[in-house]
Each structure stands twice: as structure tokens, then as C-alpha cells.
Design a protein around this motif. Sequence first.
Motif, mmCIF file in Angstrom:
data_model
loop_
_atom_site.group_PDB
_atom_site.id
_atom_site.type_symbol
_atom_site.label_atom_id
_atom_site.label_comp_id
_atom_site.label_asym_id
_atom_site.label_seq_id
_atom_site.Cartn_x
_atom_site.Cartn_y
_atom_site.Cartn_z
ATOM 1 N N ALA A 22 0.850 -1.198 0.000
ATOM 2 C CA ALA A 22 0.000 0.000 0.000
ATOM 3 C C ALA A 22 0.880 1.241 0.000
ATOM 4 O O ALA A 22 1.942 1.270 0.636
ATOM 5 C CB ALA A 22 -0.907 0.003 1.221
ATOM 6 N N PRO A 23 0.462 2.309 -0.685
ATOM 7 C CA PRO A 23 1.300 3.498 -0.786
ATOM 8 C C PRO A 23 1.358 4.311 0.505
ATOM 9 O O PRO A 23 0.416 4.306 1.296
ATOM 10 C CB PRO A 23 0.618 4.312 -1.895
ATOM 11 C CG PRO A 23 -0.823 3.900 -1.813
ATOM 12 C CD PRO A 23 -0.787 2.448 -1.444
ATOM 13 N N ASN A 24 2.483 4.996 0.689
ATOM 14 C CA ASN A 24 2.610 5.998 1.746
ATOM 15 C C ASN A 24 2.144 7.358 1.257
ATOM 16 O O ASN A 24 1.579 8.141 2.011
ATOM 17 C CB ASN A 24 4.070 6.138 2.197
ATOM 18 C CG ASN A 24 4.547 4.970 3.017
ATOM 19 O OD1 ASN A 24 3.769 4.362 3.742
ATOM 20 N ND2 ASN A 24 5.819 4.648 2.884
ATOM 21 N N ILE A 25 2.447 7.648 -0.011
ATOM 22 C CA ILE A 25 2.144 8.969 -0.561
ATOM 23 C C ILE A 25 1.788 8.838 -2.035
ATOM 24 O O ILE A 25 2.395 8.054 -2.770
ATOM 25 C CB ILE A 25 3.342 9.939 -0.379
ATOM 26 C CG1 ILE A 25 3.034 11.320 -0.982
ATOM 27 C CG2 ILE A 25 4.632 9.362 -0.951
ATOM 28 C CD1 ILE A 25 4.082 12.381 -0.664
ATOM 29 N N LEU A 26 0.780 9.602 -2.436
ATOM 30 C CA LEU A 26 0.392 9.707 -3.832
ATOM 31 C C LEU A 26 0.273 11.186 -4.183
ATOM 32 O O LEU A 26 -0.132 11.990 -3.346
ATOM 33 C CB LEU A 26 -0.948 9.008 -4.088
ATOM 34 C CG LEU A 26 -0.961 7.481 -3.955
ATOM 35 C CD1 LEU A 26 -2.396 6.962 -4.021
ATOM 36 C CD2 LEU A 26 -0.109 6.840 -5.042
ATOM 37 N N VAL A 27 0.602 11.535 -5.420
ATOM 38 C CA VAL A 27 0.567 12.936 -5.823
ATOM 39 C C VAL A 27 -0.163 13.108 -7.152
ATOM 40 O O VAL A 27 -0.328 12.165 -7.921
ATOM 41 C CB VAL A 27 1.991 13.522 -5.946
ATOM 42 C CG1 VAL A 27 2.725 13.451 -4.620
ATOM 43 C CG2 VAL A 27 2.794 12.800 -7.027
ATOM 44 N N GLY A 28 -0.599 14.348 -7.389
ATOM 45 C CA GLY A 28 -1.157 14.739 -8.670
ATOM 46 C C GLY A 28 -2.331 13.905 -9.127
ATOM 47 O O GLY A 28 -3.217 13.529 -8.355
ATOM 48 N N GLU A 29 -2.330 13.602 -10.422
ATOM 49 C CA GLU A 29 -3.449 12.891 -11.035
ATOM 50 C C GLU A 29 -3.620 11.495 -10.448
ATOM 51 O O GLU A 29 -4.740 10.995 -10.311
ATOM 52 C CB GLU A 29 -3.246 12.805 -12.548
ATOM 53 C CG GLU A 29 -4.445 12.274 -13.312
ATOM 54 C CD GLU A 29 -5.700 13.116 -13.124
ATOM 55 O OE1 GLU A 29 -6.808 12.530 -13.143
ATOM 56 O OE2 GLU A 29 -5.578 14.343 -12.972
ATOM 57 N N GLY A 30 -2.503 10.859 -10.091
ATOM 58 C CA GLY A 30 -2.591 9.530 -9.494
ATOM 59 C C GLY A 30 -3.305 9.551 -8.160
ATOM 60 O O GLY A 30 -4.099 8.658 -7.842
ATOM 61 N N ALA A 31 -3.051 10.595 -7.372
ATOM 62 C CA ALA A 31 -3.721 10.741 -6.075
ATOM 63 C C ALA A 31 -5.212 10.992 -6.273
ATOM 64 O O ALA A 31 -6.048 10.450 -5.538
ATOM 65 C CB ALA A 31 -3.092 11.889 -5.294
ATOM 66 N N LYS A 32 -5.550 11.796 -7.272
ATOM 67 C CA LYS A 32 -6.957 12.092 -7.534
ATOM 68 C C LYS A 32 -7.694 10.842 -7.997
ATOM 69 O O LYS A 32 -8.811 10.556 -7.538
ATOM 70 C CB LYS A 32 -7.088 13.199 -8.581
ATOM 71 C CG LYS A 32 -8.522 13.618 -8.840
ATOM 72 C CD LYS A 32 -8.602 14.803 -9.797
ATOM 73 C CE LYS A 32 -10.039 15.252 -9.992
ATOM 74 N NZ LYS A 32 -10.122 16.430 -10.901
ATOM 75 N N ARG A 33 -7.079 10.086 -8.876
ATOM 76 C CA ARG A 33 -7.714 8.863 -9.382
ATOM 77 C C ARG A 33 -7.928 7.866 -8.236
ATOM 78 O O ARG A 33 -8.982 7.224 -8.144
ATOM 79 C CB ARG A 33 -6.830 8.243 -10.475
ATOM 80 C CG ARG A 33 -7.511 7.126 -11.250
ATOM 81 C CD ARG A 33 -6.607 6.589 -12.357
ATOM 82 N NE ARG A 33 -6.149 7.654 -13.229
ATOM 83 C CZ ARG A 33 -4.872 8.033 -13.339
ATOM 84 N NH1 ARG A 33 -3.950 7.425 -12.608
ATOM 85 N NH2 ARG A 33 -4.531 8.985 -14.165
ATOM 86 N N TRP A 34 -6.932 7.726 -7.375
ATOM 87 C CA TRP A 34 -7.034 6.828 -6.218
ATOM 88 C C TRP A 34 -8.188 7.260 -5.316
ATOM 89 O O TRP A 34 -8.951 6.430 -4.817
ATOM 90 C CB TRP A 34 -5.714 6.859 -5.454
ATOM 91 C CG TRP A 34 -5.511 5.812 -4.412
ATOM 92 C CD1 TRP A 34 -4.896 4.598 -4.570
ATOM 93 C CD2 TRP A 34 -5.889 5.887 -3.033
ATOM 94 N NE1 TRP A 34 -4.871 3.911 -3.376
ATOM 95 C CE2 TRP A 34 -5.470 4.668 -2.411
ATOM 96 C CE3 TRP A 34 -6.533 6.839 -2.250
ATOM 97 C CZ2 TRP A 34 -5.683 4.415 -1.063
ATOM 98 C CZ3 TRP A 34 -6.753 6.576 -0.905
ATOM 99 C CH2 TRP A 34 -6.329 5.378 -0.320
ATOM 100 N N SER A 35 -8.342 8.572 -5.129
ATOM 101 C CA SER A 35 -9.412 9.125 -4.297
ATOM 102 C C SER A 35 -10.781 8.833 -4.890
ATOM 103 O O SER A 35 -11.721 8.451 -4.178
ATOM 104 C CB SER A 35 -9.236 10.642 -4.150
ATOM 105 O OG SER A 35 -7.956 10.966 -3.654
#
Length: 342
Positions: free
Chosen positions: A120-133
Motif C-alpha cells: 500500500a502506498p505511503n504517498i500519492l501525488v497529482g493525477e494519481g492521487a486524484k484517481r485513487w481518491s
Amino acid sequence: MEFIAVHSGAGFQSESKQSKYLNACKEACSNGMQLLINGKSAIDAVVEAISTLEDNQITNAGLGSNLCNNGTVECDASIMDGKSLNWAAVGALSGVKNPIKVTKLMLSEQLKEQPFGLIAPNILVGEGAKRWSIERGCELSDNLVTEGAKATYNKYKRKIEGSDPIEVKARRLDTVGAIAIDAAGNLAAGVSSGGILLKNPGRVGQAAMYGSGIWAQDNVAVTTSGVGEYLVKTLFARECASQLLTIDDRLNVEKIHNVFVNNFIESPFLKSVNGVKSAGVICAHLDQSKSIIEFLWAHNTPTMSIAYCCRNSQPKTIFSKLPEKTEMFIQSIPFKINSAIT
């Protein structure tokens, strides 16, 4: 034992908006404490408090965040559990109503066994973070840009385009944060920010960087505010926590003062910085052997708005001001566990 403290940022908060900042902190503190009273965890309380601040457009987090130099909003946030020592963060995240809630989901996934040996990730950024959300049902927002943030953006955009200097006190650095202690004695810390005004899109500040925006470990919780780049270079949150975790004869006030001066203002990692090195911090230290919780805050910015409370007490607010001709301001409030704050 339940305790919670929040801040709406270290920076320059005008006297005319003082009541708005303090009311925002009071509401966040109250909402977080209600969860603690109902038996929820320190993590739950921190997320609730910060979500309240993100939803209040007076703060530089979530709705009302500073705008990037292209007029968009990108947010950073992170959370840390002092018991498991797990940490989760999002950076340069756009279009999500409450970035701090995304970090809570990420934190919970770290405790689950992942299929096929994935991690599992510790940190996600940008578009990848938005898609995960989006995949996990986080609430989106089409527009986090407020009229106030837009007016500030236009004002300082014109200044820069006209080569006018921006006054230090006018720079909006109001990262928000919360720390909490639950009934079981577990601590947590969280932080959320829209970042510095007119930042480059894709910029990630201290609110999403390990050891910089927050730290929670054992009996200590810390959350910071200020110029993100400087807080990242000095790992300011972890440095503060490390000092509080050190057992010696020094008072906690002295420890935080030393970190602020030696590990931040005079840090060798900031020797190339000619301007003001701005920062603020709130900390909680639990000493169960003495049945004492000590709440500390420090800043070298003109102001810092704070609220705190424990079980069976109403939130107390403080509009902390830097005294004239002083390098920094630091204050400590110790109180007995299970007693009301006075």
C-alpha cells in the motif's frame, strides 16, 4: 485523558479577521473533541478537526486555498499515527473536497494485507492521487477557488508582473494542523495546506513530506506551519518530536526553543536563505507517569491562531502574537490528565 489542539496557520492573520480564524479553530477543536468523547481514535479526531478547517474558506486548506500561478488549486495533506507509526500523504491533489480524508483511507489500507504481495502506498501525488481518491468514493469538488483567494491571487500576480516586491507579512502561509490524544492514550497528528501563494503547479510542500509537516510517535505529536521548502529541508516536525522524546533535565519549552533556533533559523541547511525563515509549530507531550499533558506552541511569524481543549472543557482560543523585537514566541500549558484546562 482526551485532548485536541488545532491551528489555522502561522503567518500574518489580520486583526480584522481575528474572530474568523479563532471561530474556525474553535469549531474544529469542538468537532474533534466530540469524536474523542464518543470513544473514537486520535486519528478520527484529527481528521474531523482538519476537515472542518478545510471546509472553512478562511483557511489556506481545501476550500479557499492559495492559487497556483496558473490560477488552480492543488493541496497537500498528511497524517501520522503515534501508535503504529504509519504515515500517509497526498501532494498536489486537485478537485478533492477534503484531502485529509484521503490520507486517512490510505493509512487504513496500510494496515490491510494487500493481494499478490503488493504494498500500500505511503504517498500519492497529482493525477494519481486524484484517481485513487475517486476509486474509493472520496467527495469531489468542482471548484475550490473562492472569491477571496482569487482576489489575493490577482493582487499579487499584478505585483509580480510589475516587479513589485511582496511584503513578507503579506505572504499567506496558513497551513492548518491538528494533534490529538484519545482515551487509550494514543496520539496522532495531521496537516493540510493549499501551499504557498503563486506556487508552481506540481509543487509539493511540507504538508505532504515525511518528517516535515507532522510527526507522531509514542507520547508526542507535532504539526507545523510556515514556508514549506524550509520546513522540508530541516525535517522540522521530526526534529521537534525527537527533542520532546529525549529524556533529560531540560524543560520542553527549552527543547522546542533550541530546535527552533539551532535546527531551523540557524540551520546549516538554510544557510543560503537570505529572507525570513518563517515557521510555527504546536506540540503535545503526554507524561503518564506524572499524569500530565503538556501543550506547547511556538512561532516566529507575526501571528498564529490556535484552539485546544480536553474532555469536560470548552475549547480555548488564542490569537498568538509575536512580541516586538523578539526572534520567536513560545508558550507551554501543562495540565493534569482528566482535569479541565484552566
